[in-house]
Write a protein that holds these residues in place. Structure first.
Motif, short mmCIF file in Angstrom:
data_model
loop_
_atom_site.label_atom_id
_atom_site.label_comp_id
_atom_site.label_asym_id
_atom_site.label_seq_id
_atom_site.Cartn_x
_atom_site.Cartn_y
_atom_site.Cartn_z
N SER A 149 -12.99 13.39 -72.62
CA SER A 149 -14.42 13.15 -72.55
C SER A 149 -15.15 14.49 -72.59
N HIS A 150 -16.42 14.45 -72.98
CA HIS A 150 -17.17 15.71 -73.02
C HIS A 150 -17.38 16.26 -71.61
N GLU A 151 -17.38 15.38 -70.62
CA GLU A 151 -17.52 15.86 -69.24
C GLU A 151 -16.30 16.68 -68.81
N ARG A 152 -15.11 16.24 -69.23
CA ARG A 152 -13.90 16.98 -68.89
C ARG A 152 -13.81 18.28 -69.70
N VAL A 153 -14.27 18.26 -70.93
CA VAL A 153 -14.33 19.50 -71.71
C VAL A 153 -15.25 20.49 -71.02
N THR A 171 -12.50 19.83 -79.92
CA THR A 171 -12.25 18.51 -79.34
C THR A 171 -11.92 17.56 -80.48
N SER A 172 -11.09 16.57 -80.20
CA SER A 172 -10.72 15.61 -81.25
C SER A 172 -10.82 14.19 -80.70
N PRO A 173 -12.00 13.61 -80.77
CA PRO A 173 -12.20 12.21 -80.37
C PRO A 173 -12.23 11.32 -81.60
N GLY A 187 -5.63 5.22 -73.98
CA GLY A 187 -6.09 6.55 -73.61
C GLY A 187 -7.02 7.20 -74.61
N GLY A 188 -7.51 6.42 -75.57
CA GLY A 188 -8.39 6.98 -76.59
C GLY A 188 -9.79 7.21 -76.08
N VAL A 189 -10.47 8.17 -76.70
CA VAL A 189 -11.88 8.46 -76.39
C VAL A 189 -12.65 8.44 -77.70
N SER A 190 -13.73 7.66 -77.74
CA SER A 190 -14.57 7.56 -78.93
C SER A 190 -15.97 8.08 -78.61
N ILE A 191 -16.57 8.74 -79.60
CA ILE A 191 -17.96 9.19 -79.44
C ILE A 191 -18.85 8.52 -80.49
N SER A 192 -18.39 7.40 -81.02
CA SER A 192 -19.16 6.67 -82.03
C SER A 192 -20.24 5.81 -81.38
#
Length: 319
Positions: A149-153, A171-173, A187-192
Motif C-alpha cells: 500500500s502507499h501508506e506502507r511505502v 512500487t508495483s501494484p 495479497g494483491g494491492v490495486s490502485i485502479s
C-alpha cells in the motif's frame, strides 16, 4: 519506444515492460529469438520474479549468451509466500531469494528488486536496512515493494529518511483501466478506480515509479474479448474471470473500444495509453508470446489521451 527514469538507475527504462509470468518465457526454455525480437523494438526492461517458474533462468540464459546485460533493465522480486501460503517477508528470505535470483539470471546485480508481498506485522526498518545493504554491496540498484500500500511505502521511506538511508523508489501494484473485483492470487494491492485515487495522487506527488502489473486486466482489455463482452467467459482464464469479470468492467471495455475506433488504434493500445497517461511516473507490464504482438503494444507509448478521453474511459463523462 518512449523511456522513463527510475531513481537509482542510470539506464533508461522502457515505458512498456515485458512481463515474464506467462508462457513461453516462464517455461525455462531457450527463448532467444523472442527476447531478441522484443529487445530490438526498444523494450529494454523485463519484469520477473523468483516464483515465475523458469522465467529467471530463461532471461539469464539470454543475457549471458547475447551480451545484452548492460543494456537490459531487470526487475525481480523476493519473499513471495511459500507453497503453503505462509508469509516470508523477512531479511533471511530476502537474502536467500536474491542469491538464487542472481544465479538464475547469470548476473551479479539486479536493476530493480522488489518485495513481492507485504506483511504488516513486520516492521519496515529491517527490510529497508537490508535493501540498503544490498545496494551498498552493488547487488541491487533500486528497490521497493510489489503489492504494498502507499501508506506502507510512506512508512518505509520515512524510516529511510530518518536514518539517512536510500528510500523505496519503485512500487508495483495492479493498475489498469478496469477495476479488480477479486484478489487474483492473494495479497494483491490495486490502485485502479476511485478506490485507488489517493494512492495514485501520492505516487504522482512523490515521483515513485509505478510498475503497473495486469495493465490489460489479465486479457480483458487485450483485444481478444469483443466490445460487447459476449465471448468473455469463453476466452478469459479463471484468474481473469475472478479478477475482472463484472458488468462495470464490460462497460469499461465497450468505452475503450469506442475510443480505440475513433483513434484508429486497438483496445490494448488505448488501455495501455491510459496507464501511461495517469499523471504518475508509470510503466506498463505486458506479457506476450510474439515480438509482433509486443510491437503493437509499444505503439501505446505514442498515444497521448486527452482529458476528455480519460474522463470518458473512466465513465465520468459521456461523449
Amino acid at each position: 519506444m518512449q523511456y522513463g527514469k527510475i531513481e537509482g538507475l542510470e539506464k533508461p527504462v522502457s515505458k512498456i515492460i515485458c512481463g515474464t509470468a506467462s508462457a513461453p518465457l516462464n517455461g525455462g526454455k531457450d527463448c532467444t529469438a523472442l527476447l531478441e525480437g522484443i529487445f530490438a523494438l526498444g523494450v529494454n526492461t523485463f519484469d520477473t520474479a523468483r516464483v515465475y517458474g523458469g522465467a529467471e533462468r530463461t532471461l539469464g540464459r539470454w543475457l549471458q549468451n547475447s551480451g545484452r546485460r548492460n543494456g537490459a533493465v531487470i526487475i525481480s522480486k523476493c519473499c513471495h509466500p511459500d507453497i503453503f501460503g505462509r508469509k516470508r517477508v523477512n531479511v533471511r528470505a530476502m537474502r536467500a531469494d536474491l542469491g538464487r535470483t542472481l544465479r538464475m539470471l547469470c548476473t551479479d546485480y539486479v536493476d530493480v528488486y522488489l518485495l513481492h508481498r507485504d506483511d504488516r506485522g513486520v516492521p519496515v526498518g529491517p527490510l529497508v536496512e537490508e535493501f540498503n545493504a544490498m545496494h551498498a554491496a552493488g547487488k541491487v540498484r533500486a528497490f521497493g515493494g510489489s503489492n504494498w500500500s502507499h501508506e506502507r511505502v510512506e512508512e518505509a521511506n520515512e524510516y529511510a529518511y530518518a536514518h539517512g538511508l536510500v528510500p523505496f523508489t519503485v512500487t508495483s501494484p495492479n493498475f489498469s483501466l478496469a477495476e479488480q473485483v477479486g484478489d487474483l492470487w492473494g495479497g494483491g494491492v490495486s490502485i485502479s478506480g476511485a478506490a485507488g485515487a489517493d494512492a495514485r495522487a501520492y505516487y504522482a506527488q512523490r515521483g515513485v515509479a509505478v510498475v503497473a502489473y495486469s495493465s490489460l486486466a489479465c486479457g480483458l482489455l487485450s483485444g481478444k474479448v469483443v466490445p460487447d463482452g459476449s465471448n468473455a467467459l469463453k476466452v478469459l482464464d479463471k484468474f481473469a474471470v475472478k479478477g475482472y469479470y463484472s458488468k462495470e468492467n464490460l462497460a469499461c471495455l465497450e468505452r475503450c473500444a469506442k475510443v480505440a475506433n475513433n483513434r484508429g488504434a486497438s483496445v490494448a493500445q488505448v488501455a495501455l495509453a491510459y496507464v501511461l497517461c495517469s499523471g504518475m511516473n508509470a510503466f506498463a507490464v505486458v506479457s506476450c508470446s510474439s515480438a509482433a504482438r509486443m510491437q503493437q503494444n509499444c505503439a501505446a507509448a505514442e498515444i497521448s489521451l486527452s482529458a476528455e478521453e480519460v474522463a470518458f474511459l473512466e465513465g465520468v463523462q459521456s461523449r
